[in-house]
Motif scaffolding. Structure first.
Motif: not given
Lengths: 314, 314
Positions: A63-74, A80-81, A211-213, A301-302
């Motif tokens: 789940a963290i991978l989804v959320m933090d990868t999302y934050r690379l871009f937005k 993304s929750f 999914m995050g990306a 963080f990643l």
């Protein structure tokens, strides 16, 4: 501040990483809690069984991978929750079924009795089915909300793409679990071992990053680079698991160590030997960190997470 | 030609119904065949296990309900295929898990050994998981195609609504299965028995009708009327099942009869007695046929299907 591997994972930065990790875990647990059904009725036991595994306090890595990868871009990563939560649900569903007597026959998970030990075989089976299906409820609810709110076509398309990645990755995860079970105790090639783990463990970790990306509308080349990053940490994660299983501390692992060896299971350690397995792990981590370079500080963080996979003790 | 119950299900009309039923079944089997993976590789056994149950030749009732309900409103019913197929997949997934030793412990299904008898416990478990997930692959693939083809917002919304109905109905189906297992051998009230079946069998039958109507963009009042129709045939289906289980022919049923009684299971027959159960069945069929009246000739096949539920011998 430009991070090098040597700097990160030490002192203040390490503290910062650990704090952020905890923040993420808190958010995820709060979000998951919303899905736990509490009605005191005929359905209570199976709901309790679902909650038991879902809230057992895993690392929430996927789940963290989804959320933090999302934050690379937005920035608005709360979008993304639902998908992060869905991924955590399917992961726990797979753990319940993996532990069943006919598969791994495990008695403990996260230091507690496994689901079927606590609730019985049939209830654990159906609680696993429920959690598998619940991940799709989380996504269908989100998609319905999005289409009714008349959000942009692009937003809708990204979410549908994430759903499609999800269903295909789950197929791979189940196939990996099948192969791992079917070939247990047999001598297999290193390539086949890698193939099994690419599916069994790797598919959902890669899904998290992808999914995050995708949800953040990242360009195709970023999705590809990050998928490659995810494949590396997926393999690294499994090698580390095998190393821990060989030399870990039983109390810290929450399950008996040396389990794999006893069951005559092929692992990276049985192929490479302990020392070479550790070197392989280090190389993968090094290469994974390189994939993160284009993202500068945003990927701090990643980076911490990547090093955490390498250094974790459970 | 305006159908009355007396006319339908007889002579030429009955022939027509049977032919149409067979046509539907052929289409569904052809569509399902597209999803069967045939690679001769490490994954062969679990793929074979999936195909074994999926292609075992069930009645395809649920998929037919999607397709024929769609046709009450629109001609291009091939658009409903992916959802009809998904429903057939989840139904077969549930049968595999229901038959497992820890649940119903059944040895035969459709006159053949059950999945775990043929492929082993672990493979059957995972083949069930795969089929459950495959139903979502069918839907995510369809949604992705729809959004990429830039179909209308309405079309997309209908498909997302169908997906959301699907995930929620599956939850109810699993809960029904859980209750049926958990309460087996216990004396339960008639209301609870109805509640169990409303979920266990009823949820997916209702889903079939609802998805058909939703996908065709039917008005809300039609969706409600047809949902009510579906609830009636769902209950009728289960009562008929219990009657057949009591007095059916073992060879025709493809599984041992009298099974429920032996296991001290509460059934409609054990509540009502055989004669009253038959009357209850007739009343439900009568009322279900009334729900179809507004659709005139277009509902002829559904009428035939309704009578088939009443009169089937297996």
């Amino acid at each position: 501040m430009n991070f090098s591997k040597e700097e990160y994972g030490k002192g203040e930065d390490k503290m910062e990483f650990k704090e952020e990790l905890k923040n993420y875990q808190t958010i995820i647990n709060q979000e998951l809690e919303k899905y736990v059904r509490k009605e005191d009725c005929y359905e209570k036991k199976v709901n309790d069984a679902m909650a038991y595994s879902l809230m057992a306090g895993g690392k929430r890595l996927r789940a963290i991978l989804v959320m933090d990868t999302y934050r690379l871009f937005k920035e608005d990563y709360e979008k993304s929750f639902p998908f992060a939560i869905a991924l955590e649900m399917i992961h726990n569903a797979s753990l319940i079924h993996d532990d069943l007597p006919e598969v791994d026959n495990d008695d403990f998970r996260h230091g507690k009795p496994t689901n079927h030990k606590e609730f019985g075989h049939a209830t654990a089976l159906l609680a696993g089915d429920e959690l598998l299906n619940y991940s799709y409820i989380a996504m269908s609810t989100e998609l319905l909300k999005t289409v009714k709110a008349e959000e942009s076509r692009e937003e809708l398309e990204n979410k549908i793409m994430a759903f499609d990645e999800f269903s295909h990755a789950v197929d791979r995860m189940i196939i990996g679990e099948y192969l791992d079970t079917e070939l247990e105790g047999q001598m297999i090639s290193l390539d086949l071992l890698k193939y099994i783990h690419k599916n069994k463990t790797g598919a959902l970790l890669k899904l998290g990053v992808k999914m995050g990306a995708i949800l953040a509308g990242a360009p195709k080349e970023d999705i590809e680079r990050l998928s490659s990053y995810a494949e590396k940490i997926g393999l690294a994660f499994q090698i580390k698991d095998d190393i821990l299983s060989e030399e870990g501390d039983e109390k810290e692992m929450g399950k008996p160590v040396g389990n794999d060896k006893e069951r005559n299971k092929c692992t990276y350690v049985s192929f490479y030997g302990l020392e070479k397995a550790k070197k392989e792990l280090d190389t993968l981590i090094e290469e994974a960190l390189k994939d993160l370079e284009p993202y500068g500080e945003k990927a701090n963080f990643l980076r911490g997470l990547t090093l955490y996979i390498q250094t974790r003790s459970k």
